[in-house]
Enzyme design. Sequence first.
Site, mmCIF file in Angstrom:
data_model
loop_
_atom_site.group_PDB
_atom_site.id
_atom_site.type_symbol
_atom_site.label_atom_id
_atom_site.label_comp_id
_atom_site.label_asym_id
_atom_site.label_seq_id
_atom_site.Cartn_x
_atom_site.Cartn_y
_atom_site.Cartn_z
ATOM 1 N N LYS A 127 32.823 2.342 26.159
ATOM 2 C CA LYS A 127 32.829 1.212 25.306
ATOM 3 C C LYS A 127 32.420 -0.180 26.060
ATOM 4 C CE LYS A 127 34.620 3.365 21.279
ATOM 5 N NZ LYS A 127 35.847 3.066 20.539
ATOM 6 N N LYS A 172 26.062 4.389 21.737
ATOM 7 C CA LYS A 172 26.750 4.883 20.789
ATOM 8 C C LYS A 172 26.867 4.096 19.408
ATOM 9 C CE LYS A 172 31.690 6.653 20.499
ATOM 10 N NZ LYS A 172 31.829 6.002 19.132
ATOM 11 N N GLU A 196 0.804 -1.148 0.167
ATOM 12 C CA GLU A 196 -0.050 0.128 0.156
ATOM 13 C C GLU A 196 0.774 1.216 -0.176
ATOM 14 O OE1 GLU A 196 -4.284 -0.799 2.463
ATOM 15 O OE2 GLU A 196 -2.279 -1.698 3.206
HETATM 16 S S1 IVH Z 1 27.485 13.414 20.594
HETATM 17 C C1 IVH Z 1 29.576 15.805 21.717
HETATM 18 N N1 IVH Z 1 25.917 11.244 20.858
HETATM 19 O O1 IVH Z 1 30.786 9.244 18.240
HETATM 20 C C2 IVH Z 1 30.489 15.106 20.623
HETATM 21 N N2 IVH Z 1 27.805 11.208 19.302
HETATM 22 O O2 IVH Z 1 33.730 10.071 19.081
HETATM 23 C C3 IVH Z 1 30.092 14.001 19.921
HETATM 24 N N3 IVH Z 1 28.393 8.933 18.287
HETATM 25 O O3 IVH Z 1 31.642 11.405 15.913
HETATM 26 C C4 IVH Z 1 28.797 13.804 19.586
HETATM 27 N N4 IVH Z 1 26.562 8.030 19.117
HETATM 28 O O4 IVH Z 1 29.660 10.061 15.353
HETATM 29 C C5 IVH Z 1 27.237 11.686 20.127
HETATM 30 N N5 IVH Z 1 24.700 9.292 21.136
HETATM 31 C C6 IVH Z 1 25.748 9.803 20.449
HETATM 32 C C7 IVH Z 1 26.595 9.005 19.624
HETATM 33 C C8 IVH Z 1 27.582 9.747 19.048
HETATM 34 C C9 IVH Z 1 27.444 7.823 18.146
HETATM 35 C C10 IVH Z 1 29.592 8.926 17.469
HETATM 36 C C11 IVH Z 1 29.945 10.219 16.499
HETATM 37 C C12 IVH Z 1 30.899 10.961 16.832
HETATM 38 C C13 IVH Z 1 31.546 9.936 17.757
HETATM 39 C C14 IVH Z 1 32.558 10.600 18.814
#
Ligand code: IVH
Length: 665
Positions: free
Chosen positions: A314, A118, A37
């Site tokens: 991590k 993350k 649909e």
């Molecule tokens: S916040 C504030 N939130 O992790 C600075 N990043 O090393 C970072 N990432 O380049 C952004 N999940 O691509 C943030 N919930 C999340 C995230 C996230 C994955 C990645 C992002 C960034 C790297 C940081």
Amino acid sequence: MSSGPDPVALARELRERIRYHSRLYYSENRTEISDEEYDALVLRLVQLEEENPELRTPDSPTQRVGAPPVDSFPEVLHDPPMLSLDNVFGAEQFDAFERRVMTDLGLESPPIYSVEPKLDGVALSLLYRDSVLVRGSTRGDGFTGEDVTPNVRTIRSIPLRLSKPFPGELEVRGETFFRLADFARMNREREERGETPFANPRNAASGSIRQQDSHVTAARPLSFVAYSCGRSPEGISSQSDLLLMLKELGLPVSDLSTTCRGVAQVREAHARFGSLRPELPFEMDGIVAKLDDLELQERMGVVSRSPRWAVAWKFHAEEVATRLLGIEVSVGRTGKLTPVARLDPVRVGGVTVSSATLHNEDELLRKDVRPGDMVMVRRAGDVIPEVVRSLPSGGERGDRFEFPVRCPVCGGPVVRPEGEAAHRCMNPACPARIRQSLFHWASRDAMDIEGLGEKLCDQLVERGLVRDIADLYTLSHDQLAGLDRMGELSAANLLARLDQSRSMPLSRFLAGLGIPGVGSTVASLLSTRFGGLAGLMEADEGELMELDGIGPVLARSLREFFDDSVTRGVVERLLKAGFEPSAEPGDEGAKPLAGLTMVFTGALSLPRAEAERLSEIAGAKVTSSVSGSTDLVVAGPGAGSKLEKARSMGVRIIDEEEWRSMLEA
Ligand code: IVH
């Protein structure tokens, strides 16, 4: 004139319905209508827009199919910069982070955090103007990214128009990634077409978003999750409210995100998220904890490229038990023999694993794993699976594995050179070696020949059509069209791609030859220094070692490659086949770590000296102790006082995996 409904009103209604159902599907994980649909609605709108082109708007759901290819991506300046996150390894380090926050802010009680998954993908910035998506860009180095708008438009979970009016500009940041099922399906389809499967979802996402032809991106089932904004909108005072607002605007946000007070609750969330990992439809490599209060974030500020108000924590590489069915030995492009464990298929870190590396004979003996044993398996660096150890069963065990003295593929002699851990097949005509070298030549960092995948390389070698990479350029249309799963069209396409590869620059040419130790970074370095092949082929070891980053081992390897009559012969035949590789302007060598002073601490999966050399080639200065001028610390398991010092000084800390991804950037 047809007397049907008013096309303007009909287009509006169709768009609203499509957006509504698409938002339900991507943001709320539910549906009210079937896929058929939904497709019928889109088809109706496509037809309507074809009949009335003036109705087409840039935010119409039909505009996701792809735009004409571009030669290069315009630059986008990120203001504020797109930051990266410091890592903590364990609850004690999180506790230290919390204490620092409390001291700096003068808090009496532990703060509230927004705790989010993350996701392991590629960061994107999306710019909405008056609710309409006007630009999508990559993170790049955090300050300058690439404008990949046509590609971003093809990602189905990114709304082309927000579901509520938002006057003015809103810059949304988040992660694009592959869901595991989409990734598996895409790889299966690639293999069926004879194309190379992607090594892992992260690399695939990064390659897909940087395609010059957005039709290619459109065929890759990328997903997106939003996690922040460039500048927080007026009236929003916490990260958790920001996520709610993004959700209300129709953007996909993770429904795992939660708030926690203090280290104890964050630790619980870390454990809870970790236990969800095996069931999640995407890869999550840890949690991110951010101070929830935006004003407190502001007060903590930023050092170098990371916020002082957030950290990534991590997960440990997941380990699972399974049965070792048998041990096989595979032969690589340099003739290296690698023992490979055949496993009872098992899910590890979100993907199904049925084979894993046992590295070499020493490792095999040390771990004493034998066919029939139960073994623990993990994904090293969360990518390549490896067997960690055998689990004692108390029962009868199979025989110890005897390392072969003859190559399992060609029967040629196997030797273990002095001082090396690896055994090698010494027969340069070994089909396994040829096959791997063809495959390497065609790989993305070398000639980037789509369509020359493993299956095709196998056929070319088995039928005796190709004995080395130079033979590829003698293939005729009829020879190719006569192969299994090849037709007139794919033969013509492959020939055209082979032809194009003749104009590839020197750095890719060198990276493709498979000279031991020479990957993209070293190849770029040589290309800048020598400009062309002639000088390089004649340079002696002393001359080579004058280059910053080239030591005696690499210099010898290069010399041996160009002195060996067989390998030199291949290069000469490539030149006869029309290659004239030279350094491209701008092919100055990748220097992704330029200007950074860094320190290594703890265990790494490669020798420390090697890691330091690679970093130096990439432009970094490596020192042995942490000081005021240190920008970056790469910490592995077992890191001690240097790590502590880096923490206390607020120096950015990353793990080996992140270091590797920086090297490739
Ligand atoms: S916040 C504030 N939130 O992790 C600075 N990043 O090393 C970072 N990432 O380049 C952004 N999940 O691509 C943030 N919930 C999340 C995230 C996230 C994955 C990645 C992002 C960034 C790297 C940081």
